[in-house]
Motif scaffolding. Structure first.
Motif, PDB file in Angstrom:
ATOM      1  N   PRO A  61      69.068  41.366  63.379  1.00  0.00           N
ATOM      2  CA  PRO A  61      69.782  42.645  63.264  1.00  0.00           C
ATOM      3  C   PRO A  61      71.290  42.473  63.111  1.00  0.00           C
ATOM      4  CG  PRO A  61      68.258  42.666  65.122  1.00  0.00           C
ATOM      5  CD  PRO A  61      68.345  41.246  64.654  1.00  0.00           C
ATOM      6  N   ALA A  62      71.799  41.279  63.459  1.00  0.00           N
ATOM      7  CA  ALA A  62      73.232  41.007  63.376  1.00  0.00           C
ATOM      8  C   ALA A  62      73.601  40.240  62.109  1.00  0.00           C
ATOM      9  CB  ALA A  62      73.689  40.212  64.602  1.00  0.00           C
ATOM     10  N   GLY A  63      72.649  40.003  61.223  1.00  0.00           N
ATOM     11  CA  GLY A  63      72.932  39.258  59.999  1.00  0.00           C
ATOM     12  C   GLY A  63      74.020  39.928  59.172  1.00  0.00           C
ATOM     13  N   TYR A  77      60.809  44.848  59.559  1.00  0.00           N
ATOM     14  CA  TYR A  77      59.978  45.570  60.521  1.00  0.00           C
ATOM     15  C   TYR A  77      60.595  45.573  61.917  1.00  0.00           C
ATOM     16  CZ  TYR A  77      56.271  45.232  56.985  1.00  0.00           C
ATOM     17  OH  TYR A  77      55.525  45.323  55.831  1.00  0.00           O
ATOM     18  N   GLY A  78      61.454  44.612  62.194  1.00  0.00           N
ATOM     19  CA  GLY A  78      62.075  44.472  63.509  1.00  0.00           C
ATOM     20  C   GLY A  78      62.772  43.129  63.566  1.00  0.00           C
ATOM     21  N   PRO A  79      63.339  42.769  64.735  1.00  0.00           N
ATOM     22  CA  PRO A  79      63.989  41.467  64.859  1.00  0.00           C
ATOM     23  C   PRO A  79      63.024  40.329  64.521  1.00  0.00           C
ATOM     24  CG  PRO A  79      64.482  42.848  66.757  1.00  0.00           C
ATOM     25  CD  PRO A  79      63.409  43.553  65.982  1.00  0.00           C
ATOM     26  N   ALA A 133      70.786  48.242  66.496  1.00  0.00           N
ATOM     27  CA  ALA A 133      69.407  48.724  66.537  1.00  0.00           C
ATOM     28  C   ALA A 133      68.502  47.533  66.220  1.00  0.00           C
ATOM     29  CB  ALA A 133      69.195  49.854  65.521  1.00  0.00           C
ATOM     30  N   PRO A 134      67.178  47.677  66.350  1.00  0.00           N
ATOM     31  CA  PRO A 134      66.281  46.548  66.037  1.00  0.00           C
ATOM     32  C   PRO A 134      66.399  46.050  64.605  1.00  0.00           C
ATOM     33  CG  PRO A 134      65.119  48.206  67.325  1.00  0.00           C
ATOM     34  CD  PRO A 134      66.437  48.800  66.963  1.00  0.00           C
ATOM     35  N   THR A 135      66.787  46.922  63.680  1.00  0.00           N
ATOM     36  CA  THR A 135      67.080  46.519  62.303  1.00  0.00           C
ATOM     37  C   THR A 135      68.384  47.184  61.878  1.00  0.00           C
ATOM     38  OG1 THR A 135      65.897  48.399  61.310  1.00  0.00           O
ATOM     39  CG2 THR A 135      64.599  46.400  61.754  1.00  0.00           C
ATOM     40  N   VAL A 136      68.896  46.774  60.743  1.00  0.00           N
ATOM     41  CA  VAL A 136      70.053  47.467  60.164  1.00  0.00           C
ATOM     42  C   VAL A 136      69.664  48.919  59.907  1.00  0.00           C
ATOM     43  CG1 VAL A 136      71.499  47.617  58.096  1.00  0.00           C
ATOM     44  CG2 VAL A 136      71.066  45.402  59.164  1.00  0.00           C
ATOM     45  N   ILE A 137      70.603  49.845  60.123  1.00  0.00           N
ATOM     46  CA  ILE A 137      70.291  51.269  59.948  1.00  0.00           C
ATOM     47  C   ILE A 137      71.313  51.941  59.038  1.00  0.00           C
ATOM     48  CG2 ILE A 137      69.105  51.525  62.168  1.00  0.00           C
ATOM     49  CD1 ILE A 137      71.735  52.793  63.230  1.00  0.00           C
ATOM     50  N   GLU A 180      74.446  57.879  65.500  1.00  0.00           N
ATOM     51  CA  GLU A 180      73.605  57.150  64.556  1.00  0.00           C
ATOM     52  C   GLU A 180      72.990  55.891  65.154  1.00  0.00           C
ATOM     53  OE1 GLU A 180      73.127  58.461  61.635  1.00  0.00           O
ATOM     54  OE2 GLU A 180      74.973  59.179  60.702  1.00  0.00           O
ATOM     55  N   VAL A 181      73.657  55.294  66.140  1.00  0.00           N
ATOM     56  CA  VAL A 181      73.284  53.954  66.589  1.00  0.00           C
ATOM     57  C   VAL A 181      72.465  54.006  67.871  1.00  0.00           C
ATOM     58  CG1 VAL A 181      75.292  52.941  65.479  1.00  0.00           C
ATOM     59  CG2 VAL A 181      75.462  53.665  67.856  1.00  0.00           C
ATOM     60  N   ALA A 182      71.674  52.956  68.084  1.00  0.00           N
ATOM     61  CA  ALA A 182      70.849  52.843  69.293  1.00  0.00           C
ATOM     62  C   ALA A 182      70.931  51.410  69.803  1.00  0.00           C
ATOM     63  CB  ALA A 182      69.412  53.237  68.982  1.00  0.00           C
TER      64      ALA A 182
END
Length: 292
Positions: free
Chosen positions: A121-123, A154-156, A223-227, A256-258
């Protein structure tokens, strides 16, 4: 586990590599630059019995313009992206993001395909690919399929790549003459750090001063993925991007963020910083647009 206990295969072509991936009885994993993989291996994660080293497959390293967009090979390094005039002028957010990846040695070894397959998610390059409408081409022995970037993760550490597939192409949509883009990153220090929060922004500008007629914003590490930040995007067209308007858009970012708390930052800090780096990015974009 010692390196000598692992089998290493080095195919010379995509077809040869795909033939190995067809072997479902084999514990196989692809490796390219290895900048993420080696770290995971040292942590006792992702240690297959057989490595398939694809670094030598020359047909997977390219940047070229075609009718449907800019095509980038998965073995294209971050340094390749930084040096490419095509990327510098037509995909500024991706050039910015590639520059923020680690140190020179990491940029020389790390690949765009590896960044996608790692699915962190931090890529740093991933938010840029979101705002550039990237499509990921996956290939198996049976054929090819294309997956829009927003459906790829789909997720991390989880992606749409099937066991018998590999990334063979990434297609992005170049900026038009009335567009500008940027990538911003907040890390615990100035360089060689994983993002606490990052953001990519792409704006389409109008004829009036600071008039924005559309845009895309993508956050990473929140978030678990880029949003995508759809609420912030909707405000871009409300009025000219004055300092007051940019501040207002930044204040909406927390909706927007979680984010989660971890060793790098608390969720509260990430939420606050999401708005701050969005504001900074919009300010810099206005300067970039006015000085073009």
């Amino acid at each position: 586990m010692r390196i000598s206990e692992m089998e290493l295969i080095s195919p010379k072509s995509v077809l040869e590599c795909l033939s190995y991936l067809q072997d479902t009885d084999r514990d196989i994993r692809l490796i390219a630059g290895g900048t993420d993989t080696v770290v995971q291996m040292k942590e006792g994660k992702g240690r297959p019995k057989t490595w398939v080293n694809i670094k030598g497959i020359k047909e997977l390293r390219f940047i070229r313009e075609e009718d449907d967009g800019i095509h980038i090979g998965p073995l294209t390094t971050h340094t390749d992206l930084i040096k490419s005039r095509i990327i510098q002028y037509q995909a500024q957010a991706l050039a910015d993001a590639a520059w923020e990846v680690g140190a020179t040695q990491i940029r020389n070894m790390g690949t765009l395909g590896g960044n996608l397959a790692t699915a962190s998610p931090a890529g740093d390059t991933i938010p840029a690919l979101y705002v550039l409408d990237a499509v990921v081409e996956l290939q198996s022995i049976a054929g090819k399929r294309k997956v829009p970037i927003e459906d790829f993760f789909y997720g991390p550490r989880k992606t749409a790549i099937n066991r018998n597939e590999m990334i063979t192409n990434i297609i992005i949509q170049p900026q038009k003459t009335d567009e500008v883009s940027i990538f911003q990153k907040l890390g615990p220090r100035r360089a060689q750090a994983i993002s606490i929060v990052n953001v990519a922004i792409r704006l389409r500008m109008g004829k009036e001063k600071r008039e924005c007629i559309g845009g895309k914003i993508a956050f990473g590490s929140v978030a678990p993925t880029v949003i995508r930040a759809h609420k912030c995007e909707s405000l871009l067209r409300v009025s000219p991007l004055t300092e007051e308007m940019i501040t207002n858009i930044g204040k909406v970012a927390w909706k927007e963020v979680a984010p989660i708390s971890d060793i790098r930052a608390s969720a509260e800090y990430r939420r606050d910083m999401a708005g701050a780096i969005l504001e900074r990015g919009l300010y810099r974009l206005m300067k970039r647009w006015e000085n073009r």
